[in-house]
Design an enzyme around this catalytic site. Sequence first.
Site, mmCIF file in Angstrom:
data_model
loop_
_atom_site.group_PDB
_atom_site.id
_atom_site.type_symbol
_atom_site.label_atom_id
_atom_site.label_comp_id
_atom_site.label_asym_id
_atom_site.label_seq_id
_atom_site.Cartn_x
_atom_site.Cartn_y
_atom_site.Cartn_z
ATOM 1 N N TYR A 12 0.835 -1.219 0.000
ATOM 2 C CA TYR A 12 0.000 0.000 0.000
ATOM 3 C C TYR A 12 0.868 1.268 0.000
ATOM 4 O O TYR A 12 0.766 2.108 -0.902
ATOM 5 C CB TYR A 12 -0.936 -0.056 1.216
ATOM 6 N N ASP A 32 10.220 -7.300 -3.559
ATOM 7 C CA ASP A 32 8.985 -7.695 -2.860
ATOM 8 C C ASP A 32 8.785 -9.199 -3.067
ATOM 9 O O ASP A 32 9.093 -9.721 -4.137
ATOM 10 C CB ASP A 32 7.792 -6.908 -3.443
ATOM 11 N N SER A 125 6.056 3.177 13.122
ATOM 12 C CA SER A 125 4.615 3.330 13.303
ATOM 13 C C SER A 125 4.312 4.089 14.587
ATOM 14 O O SER A 125 5.059 4.000 15.570
ATOM 15 C CB SER A 125 3.981 1.937 13.374
ATOM 16 N N ALA A 126 3.167 4.769 14.586
ATOM 17 C CA ALA A 126 2.691 5.405 15.821
ATOM 18 C C ALA A 126 2.410 4.346 16.881
ATOM 19 O O ALA A 126 2.281 4.674 18.063
ATOM 20 C CB ALA A 126 1.426 6.199 15.534
ATOM 21 N N TYR A 149 3.707 -6.620 17.155
ATOM 22 C CA TYR A 149 3.960 -5.782 15.975
ATOM 23 C C TYR A 149 4.693 -4.498 16.382
ATOM 24 O O TYR A 149 5.735 -4.149 15.812
ATOM 25 C CB TYR A 149 2.629 -5.448 15.275
ATOM 26 N N LYS A 153 8.824 -2.913 15.795
ATOM 27 C CA LYS A 153 9.237 -1.577 15.308
ATOM 28 C C LYS A 153 10.226 -0.947 16.295
ATOM 29 O O LYS A 153 11.200 -0.315 15.897
ATOM 30 C CB LYS A 153 8.009 -0.671 15.131
ATOM 31 N N ASN A 179 -2.190 7.260 10.720
ATOM 32 C CA ASN A 179 -3.151 6.349 10.060
ATOM 33 C C ASN A 179 -3.345 6.690 8.579
ATOM 34 O O ASN A 179 -4.227 7.503 8.257
ATOM 35 C CB ASN A 179 -4.496 6.409 10.783
HETATM 36 P P1 NAD Z 1 1.684 -3.777 2.901
HETATM 37 O O1 NAD Z 1 1.464 -5.107 3.524
HETATM 38 O O2 NAD Z 1 0.642 -3.251 1.995
HETATM 39 O O3 NAD Z 1 3.077 -3.758 2.122
HETATM 40 C C1 NAD Z 1 4.175 -4.512 2.528
HETATM 41 C C2 NAD Z 1 4.808 -5.137 1.295
HETATM 42 O O4 NAD Z 1 5.948 -5.901 1.728
HETATM 43 C C3 NAD Z 1 3.877 -6.101 0.568
HETATM 44 O O5 NAD Z 1 3.879 -5.828 -0.811
HETATM 45 C C4 NAD Z 1 4.463 -7.479 0.859
HETATM 46 O O6 NAD Z 1 4.275 -8.387 -0.217
HETATM 47 C C5 NAD Z 1 5.924 -7.161 1.094
HETATM 48 N N1 NAD Z 1 6.606 -8.094 1.995
HETATM 49 C C6 NAD Z 1 6.165 -8.571 3.181
HETATM 50 N N2 NAD Z 1 7.072 -9.423 3.712
HETATM 51 C C7 NAD Z 1 8.111 -9.469 2.841
HETATM 52 C C8 NAD Z 1 9.351 -10.172 2.826
HETATM 53 N N3 NAD Z 1 9.679 -11.009 3.815
HETATM 54 N N4 NAD Z 1 10.185 -9.991 1.791
HETATM 55 C C9 NAD Z 1 9.852 -9.143 0.777
HETATM 56 N N5 NAD Z 1 8.693 -8.471 0.725
HETATM 57 C C10 NAD Z 1 7.829 -8.619 1.759
HETATM 58 O O7 NAD Z 1 1.946 -2.746 4.092
HETATM 59 P P2 NAD Z 1 1.925 -1.160 4.058
HETATM 60 O O8 NAD Z 1 0.647 -0.698 4.628
HETATM 61 O O9 NAD Z 1 2.348 -0.676 2.732
HETATM 62 O O10 NAD Z 1 3.042 -0.865 5.148
HETATM 63 C C11 NAD Z 1 4.385 -0.658 4.786
HETATM 64 C C12 NAD Z 1 5.205 -0.461 6.044
HETATM 65 O O11 NAD Z 1 4.661 0.600 6.813
HETATM 66 C C13 NAD Z 1 5.235 -1.668 6.981
HETATM 67 O O12 NAD Z 1 6.523 -1.759 7.532
HETATM 68 C C14 NAD Z 1 4.224 -1.317 8.042
HETATM 69 O O13 NAD Z 1 4.517 -1.944 9.271
HETATM 70 C C15 NAD Z 1 4.413 0.182 8.144
HETATM 71 N N6 NAD Z 1 3.229 0.885 8.655
HETATM 72 C C16 NAD Z 1 2.028 0.776 7.990
HETATM 73 C C17 NAD Z 1 0.907 1.458 8.473
HETATM 74 C C18 NAD Z 1 -0.421 1.362 7.761
HETATM 75 O O14 NAD Z 1 -1.423 1.843 8.303
HETATM 76 N N7 NAD Z 1 -0.508 0.816 6.564
HETATM 77 C C19 NAD Z 1 1.002 2.236 9.626
HETATM 78 C C20 NAD Z 1 2.232 2.328 10.284
HETATM 79 C C21 NAD Z 1 3.348 1.650 9.774
HETATM 80 C C1 UD1 Z 2 -4.032 -0.012 13.760
HETATM 81 C C2 UD1 Z 2 -3.068 -0.679 14.674
HETATM 82 C C3 UD1 Z 2 -1.752 0.071 14.617
HETATM 83 C C4 UD1 Z 2 -1.210 0.075 13.189
HETATM 84 C C5 UD1 Z 2 -2.268 0.678 12.277
HETATM 85 C C6 UD1 Z 2 -1.871 0.552 10.848
HETATM 86 C C7 UD1 Z 2 -4.439 -1.734 16.405
HETATM 87 C C8 UD1 Z 2 -4.819 -1.734 17.848
HETATM 88 N N1 UD1 Z 2 -3.630 -0.732 16.001
HETATM 89 O O1 UD1 Z 2 -4.160 1.336 14.192
HETATM 90 O O2 UD1 Z 2 -0.820 -0.523 15.474
HETATM 91 O O3 UD1 Z 2 -0.024 0.839 13.096
HETATM 92 O O4 UD1 Z 2 -3.515 -0.019 12.443
HETATM 93 O O5 UD1 Z 2 -1.888 -0.761 10.414
HETATM 94 O O6 UD1 Z 2 -4.863 -2.598 15.660
HETATM 95 N N2 UD1 Z 2 -12.405 0.956 14.145
HETATM 96 C C9 UD1 Z 2 -13.745 0.633 14.272
HETATM 97 N N3 UD1 Z 2 -14.233 -0.375 13.498
HETATM 98 C C10 UD1 Z 2 -13.461 -1.072 12.615
HETATM 99 C C11 UD1 Z 2 -12.094 -0.728 12.489
HETATM 100 C C12 UD1 Z 2 -11.600 0.289 13.285
HETATM 101 O O7 UD1 Z 2 -14.469 1.231 15.062
HETATM 102 O O8 UD1 Z 2 -13.969 -2.001 11.961
HETATM 103 C C13 UD1 Z 2 -11.876 2.067 14.947
HETATM 104 C C14 UD1 Z 2 -10.784 1.677 15.921
HETATM 105 O O9 UD1 Z 2 -11.338 1.281 17.152
HETATM 106 C C15 UD1 Z 2 -9.971 2.977 15.996
HETATM 107 C C16 UD1 Z 2 -10.119 3.591 14.598
HETATM 108 O O10 UD1 Z 2 -11.282 2.980 14.044
HETATM 109 O O11 UD1 Z 2 -10.551 3.853 16.931
HETATM 110 C C17 UD1 Z 2 -8.951 3.326 13.695
HETATM 111 O O12 UD1 Z 2 -8.694 1.930 13.658
HETATM 112 P P1 UD1 Z 2 -7.640 1.291 12.625
HETATM 113 O O13 UD1 Z 2 -7.904 1.790 11.259
HETATM 114 O O14 UD1 Z 2 -7.668 -0.187 12.829
HETATM 115 O O15 UD1 Z 2 -6.250 1.905 13.067
HETATM 116 P P2 UD1 Z 2 -5.542 1.913 14.520
HETATM 117 O O16 UD1 Z 2 -6.224 1.047 15.483
HETATM 118 O O17 UD1 Z 2 -5.363 3.350 14.907
#
Ligand code: NAD
Ligand code: UD1
Length: 333
Positions: A12, A32, A125-126, A149, A153, A179
Amino acid sequence: MSCILISGGFGYIGSHTATILSEKNHKYVIVDNFSNCKRDIVDKIRKITKNKVCYYECDIRDTQSLINIINENKVTSVIHFAALKSVSESLMNPFEYYEVNVNGTISLLRAMKLTGVKKFLFSSSAAVYGEPDFCPIDENHSLKPLNPYAQTKIIIESILKDIYEAEKNWSVVCLRYFNPIGAHKSGLIGDDPLSGKSANLMPEIIKVVKGIKDYLNVFGNDYPTPDGTGIRDYIHIMDLAEAHFKALDFIDKRNGISFFNIGTGKGVSVLELKKAFENVSGLNVSIKISNRRQGDCAVCYANPKKANVMLKWKSKYDLKQMCESSWKFANRN
Ligand code: NAD
Ligand code: UD1
């Protein structure tokens, strides 16, 4: 010419970042293993960027392949997205999370060390802050992991600090994302609600309006917030992607290790996001109030000032634009 290795670049956040780097004429190579993305992502990025996408199907734990890729492409810096990211899954299967996230990062760092690459941008991540003591959260807030998780981090951030202490010619930036929601303006790429195991709020809303789910579970309406639902800092994915471009520039200019919150600084409740989405789509999102989700905090939003000043980055998009782009993506896919 410099070349950036993007691990997890088909996910993503990685795919959106790749489109920005391409727009800015940065050369990059994606690594990837396709564990959490669809194969057609390659073609979608090619369509958006109008460029061939250079990539390798490779697991980040395969150090030797990484070394070969770095050498073949004369890689000069790394953006490291590849990781497992589901909080609930990490509680059920912590081994897998430490294996992929921590060991995978060590493998990538080892490949960098052996090839002399020392510029590293890490997706943190937060989640590292756990239940916040205060909001807006700044980077000096204590780190309190609530799940494996988040712990991965924090461990990786500590490893990076130690590496920098030992070798002062590294340049490392850890971006602590809040987020991310929304999608690329083309509607071609976004956060696929049907891929992966995470059940974040926006993909869940999309599932309801698309008829995949009957209603949105609102996890608790008895929080100490104005409408009783949880408050988060939602940030447009293109703003988040742009932060990587700015951080690369920062990394290029100095050695050191720095941590930045990447958020808007604005808190939005579950019901406010639902309402904003309804206004944009013209559709009703049915809800059911359910129990609080384990591990959720009431309020979590960033103080992004450090990134505003030092990275010269600031979020530009508002909640309406986040919802519009998510809705466009949902309709095109
Ligand atoms: P995502 O799962 O969409 O993307 C991760 C990509 O890494 C995928 O394409 C997957 O195929 C690849 N991957 C996973 N394991 C692998 C491996 N062992 N070797 C090679 N490729 C691998 O996740 P994202 O939402 O794009 O998140 C990217 C980064 O940001 C992650 O480190 C995640 O922890 C961090 N992050 C995401 C969020 C969020 O809300 N999406 C929030 C905070 C931090
Ligand atoms: C979650 C993770 C966080 C991670 C982030 C990105 C948890 C506890 N935290 O954040 O560690 O970095 O995703 O992957 O899982 N909500 C609903 N209904 C739903 C889904 C969510 O009410 O079906 C609410 C949650 O309670 C929260 C808000 O929406 O208040 C956001 O939730 P979400 O999108 O899952 O993100 P985080 O919990 O903030």
